[in-house]
Design an enzyme around this catalytic site. Sequence first.
Site, PDB file in Angstrom:
ATOM      1  N   ASN A   9       0.866  -1.180   0.000  1.00 45.42           N
ATOM      2  CA  ASN A   9       0.000   0.000   0.000  1.00 45.42           C
ATOM      3  C   ASN A   9       0.905   1.233   0.000  1.00 45.42           C
ATOM      4  OD1 ASN A   9      -1.819   2.032   0.454  1.00 45.42           O
ATOM      5  ND2 ASN A   9      -2.326   1.408   2.553  1.00 45.42           N
ATOM      6  N   LYS A  11       0.071   4.274  -0.360  1.00 43.20           N
ATOM      7  CA  LYS A  11      -0.603   5.455   0.210  1.00 43.20           C
ATOM      8  C   LYS A  11      -0.381   6.683  -0.692  1.00 43.20           C
ATOM      9  CE  LYS A  11      -0.030   3.352   4.692  1.00 43.20           C
ATOM     10  NZ  LYS A  11       0.005   3.508   6.134  1.00 43.20           N
ATOM     11  N   HIS A  98      -9.393   0.611   4.989  1.00 36.92           N
ATOM     12  CA  HIS A  98      -8.098   0.850   5.640  1.00 36.92           C
ATOM     13  C   HIS A  98      -8.317   1.777   6.835  1.00 36.92           C
ATOM     14  CE1 HIS A  98      -4.054   2.294   6.372  1.00 36.92           C
ATOM     15  NE2 HIS A  98      -3.636   1.220   5.754  1.00 36.92           N
ATOM     16  N   GLU A 100      -6.833   4.242   7.895  1.00 30.30           N
ATOM     17  CA  GLU A 100      -6.730   5.684   7.616  1.00 30.30           C
ATOM     18  C   GLU A 100      -8.022   6.209   6.984  1.00 30.30           C
ATOM     19  OE1 GLU A 100      -2.999   5.426   5.530  1.00 30.30           O
ATOM     20  OE2 GLU A 100      -2.053   4.853   7.416  1.00 30.30           O
ATOM     21  N   GLU A 170      -5.155  -5.343  10.509  1.00 26.15           N
ATOM     22  CA  GLU A 170      -4.165  -4.293  10.704  1.00 26.15           C
ATOM     23  C   GLU A 170      -4.446  -3.563  12.010  1.00 26.15           C
ATOM     24  OE1 GLU A 170      -2.282  -3.083   6.764  1.00 26.15           O
ATOM     25  OE2 GLU A 170      -4.051  -1.842   7.011  1.00 26.15           O
ATOM     26  N   GLY A 176       2.458   2.112  10.672  1.00 30.41           N
ATOM     27  CA  GLY A 176       3.348   3.251  10.501  1.00 30.41           C
ATOM     28  C   GLY A 176       4.022   3.695  11.782  1.00 30.41           C
ATOM     29  N   SER A 216       3.608  -2.372  10.271  1.00 30.25           N
ATOM     30  CA  SER A 216       5.067  -2.366  10.398  1.00 30.25           C
ATOM     31  C   SER A 216       5.711  -3.708  10.057  1.00 30.25           C
ATOM     32  CB  SER A 216       5.466  -1.886  11.796  1.00 30.25           C
ATOM     33  OG  SER A 216       4.971  -0.575  12.027  1.00 30.25           O
TER      34      SER A 216
HETATM   35  C1  PEP Z   1      -0.687  -0.038   6.093  1.00 29.10           C
HETATM   36  O1  PEP Z   1      -0.893   1.140   6.017  1.00 29.10           O
HETATM   37  O2  PEP Z   1      -1.491  -0.834   5.549  1.00 29.10           O
HETATM   38  C2  PEP Z   1       0.478  -0.492   6.834  1.00 29.10           C
HETATM   39  C3  PEP Z   1       0.473  -1.699   7.283  1.00 29.10           C
HETATM   40  O3  PEP Z   1       1.489   0.420   7.029  1.00 29.10           O
HETATM   41  P1  PEP Z   1       2.938   0.136   7.694  1.00 29.10           P
HETATM   42  O4  PEP Z   1       3.470  -1.135   7.071  1.00 29.10           O
HETATM   43  O5  PEP Z   1       3.761   1.319   7.327  1.00 29.10           O
HETATM   44  O6  PEP Z   1       2.728  -0.024   9.150  1.00 29.10           O
END
Ligand code: PEP
Length: 254
Positions: A9, A11, A98, A100, A170, A176, A216
């Site tokens: 992703n 973003k 997601h 976000e 997630e 992040g 992460s």
């Molecule tokens: C994401 O936004 O789907 C995600 C898992 O981000 P990150 O790997 O940066 O934590």
Amino acid sequence: MRKKIAAGNWKMNLSPKEAQALTSEVITMAQAEYTGHAEVIFAPPFPYLSMVHHLMKEAKGFHLAAQTLHEAESGAYTGETSAAMIVAVGATHVLIGHSERRQYFGEGNDLLAKKVDQALKHGLVPVYCLGETLEEREAGETLSVNREQLAGGLFHLSAEDFSKVILAYEPVWAIGTGKTASPEQAQEVHAFLRAEVRAQYGEEIAENCTILYGGSVKPDNAKELFSNPDIDGGLVGGASLKSRDFTEILKALP
Ligand code: PEP
């Protein structure tokens, strides 16, 4: 059959040149170094979908996703993108829910259920994201929050439609932040989600349901996370922007 997947992703990141380089580099490295059977999904920003599609369309096992979609067919929705438009530029998948989108754009389960319907209507595979916040985890609400998001966005679907969906657990506190859920924490929720799917749709659909972990994921923790029986790959944010890191994450899958 349950698929193994490494999904990136991107973003709202990367210039067109960087997006082009990232796509080409991952394809080249994966073709040279990866001998497993996992599939790759790239989820670039909307303006790059066409370009990335063009670069990856001959690469076997590579798929293209949009990062969201609008739930209506078409109309006066300034700034939005429809399922048909996403399909027209070569995407086969779409991220839905997601954290976000849930957090910054107020997308709740009822709206997300409509987006899932719209994706399926147009033949797009929904990658449905769900996960608890730190506050919810600390209040002991992890499983109930995940159950609510799972059921609220998806359990109106027929068994046939549900079997097309990919889940991505997630935990919001791990996205992040550099904090990864421990393999045990992730496995616990993945097993729980699969059990909920089993209770709703039966053994076969639950066993075949691909459940990705996101939060992460990095080259140095991917193997341990992916070795759990209910974790079928990763939805990767930050590390998907670096071709070497993302390829190493892919290589952690069988
Ligand atoms: C994401 O936004 O789907 C995600 C898992 O981000 P990150 O790997 O940066 O934590």
